[in-house]
Enzyme design. Sequence first.
Site, PDB file in Angstrom:
ATOM      1  CB  SER A  56      -0.970  -0.029   1.189  1.00  0.00           C
ATOM      2  OG  SER A  56      -1.964   0.967   1.049  1.00  0.00           O
ATOM      3  CD  GLU A  62      -2.443  -2.245  -4.109  1.00  0.00           C
ATOM      4  OE1 GLU A  62      -3.656  -2.351  -3.836  1.00  0.00           O
ATOM      5  OE2 GLU A  62      -1.682  -1.477  -3.489  1.00  0.00           O
ATOM      6  CG  HIS A  88      -5.533  -2.443  -0.131  1.00  0.00           C
ATOM      7  ND1 HIS A  88      -4.743  -2.004  -1.173  1.00  0.00           N
ATOM      8  CD2 HIS A  88      -5.226  -1.669   0.936  1.00  0.00           C
ATOM      9  CE1 HIS A  88      -3.998  -0.986  -0.749  1.00  0.00           C
ATOM     10  NE2 HIS A  88      -4.272  -0.771   0.524  1.00  0.00           N
TER      11      HIS A  88
END
Length: 347
Positions: free
Chosen positions: A142, A247, A317
């Site tokens: 992330s 992502e 995630h």
Amino acid sequence: MKKRQFIKSLGLGLGIVPFTGFTTTNKPINPDTLLPKKLQPGDRVGLVSPSAATADIMEFTFAKEALEALGLKVVEGKYLSERRGHLAGSDAERAADLNDMFGNKKIKAVVCIRGGSGAARILPLLNYELIKKNPKPIMGYSDITALHNAINAQTGLITFHGPNGSGSWNSFNADQFRTVFFGTGGTITYKNELEETDDLVIKKNRIRTIHPGKAEGDLVGGNLTVLTALAGSPYLPDFKNKILFLEDIGEEPYRIDRMMSTLMLMGVFREIRGFVFGQCTDCDPSGGYGNLTLDQILDDYLLPHKIPAFRGAMIGHVPKQFLLPFGAKMSMDANQGILETRGAIFQ
């Protein structure tokens, strides 16, 4: 007083960001690949928080217990539980924890407790020469995308895009960790785990081939939002002949389109050899007509370049996620939805 000590004392005393770096250049230096030293059961690992603050005190306990259950000894960063606004302490404090963990010979790896926001703020404060002289694994995902890209661009060190310390440590993720860090060093194959239900068709974790084919190249990428926010900085690696993986979470398709257009204008899609899109969690349009779908967006940017590409990999995630060696030589098969290591990822 040494420059590093001066910067730390200034930042810690005033809680402000001294935006000067240790050894950064005005552009990525495109160094040779640097292999980290291999991790062993019983090693000490440093737990740090380079991004957002952790609100639930139990998350520190969960992260420590998970890493101990994996057979490691945990050393918490000095400023791990600090807080400054939404951040886990001042920029100087968060950078100091990372620099200290790389400088401590007893620490064999670094694990980020969570993402959130803020890692990009500390990139000018990291001691990249120190990191280069003490190559060790660092893991997270992330917002930790900022660290993966910066460390790769400035040192060439292979880092690891995978679960954060306080994330999900189900059997899939734990097995991935053991395979990557404690394994025999052979080829690691990343292929989605398909879960059968009583439905006639398997639907979860299916991949879609955007353009068929196979490719090889160093693996770079991460969270799309964080990566594109580094555009124009010396903290992005060269994309030429690379495999790019992306992502994201909580971004509507029009925002994904905007960020993909940034990569297009940077010339990224002309340079890469292959492309993998993982999961885009909660990325549905808010409603109404006029929205491009995620599939349309990916097709628009990738199909003109005819490079091998697929979407749907277990990256992002999601509870079960691949633990990928960032910067390592990899191969991909867009027809089968497979990524594989090519060569060593540790010394």
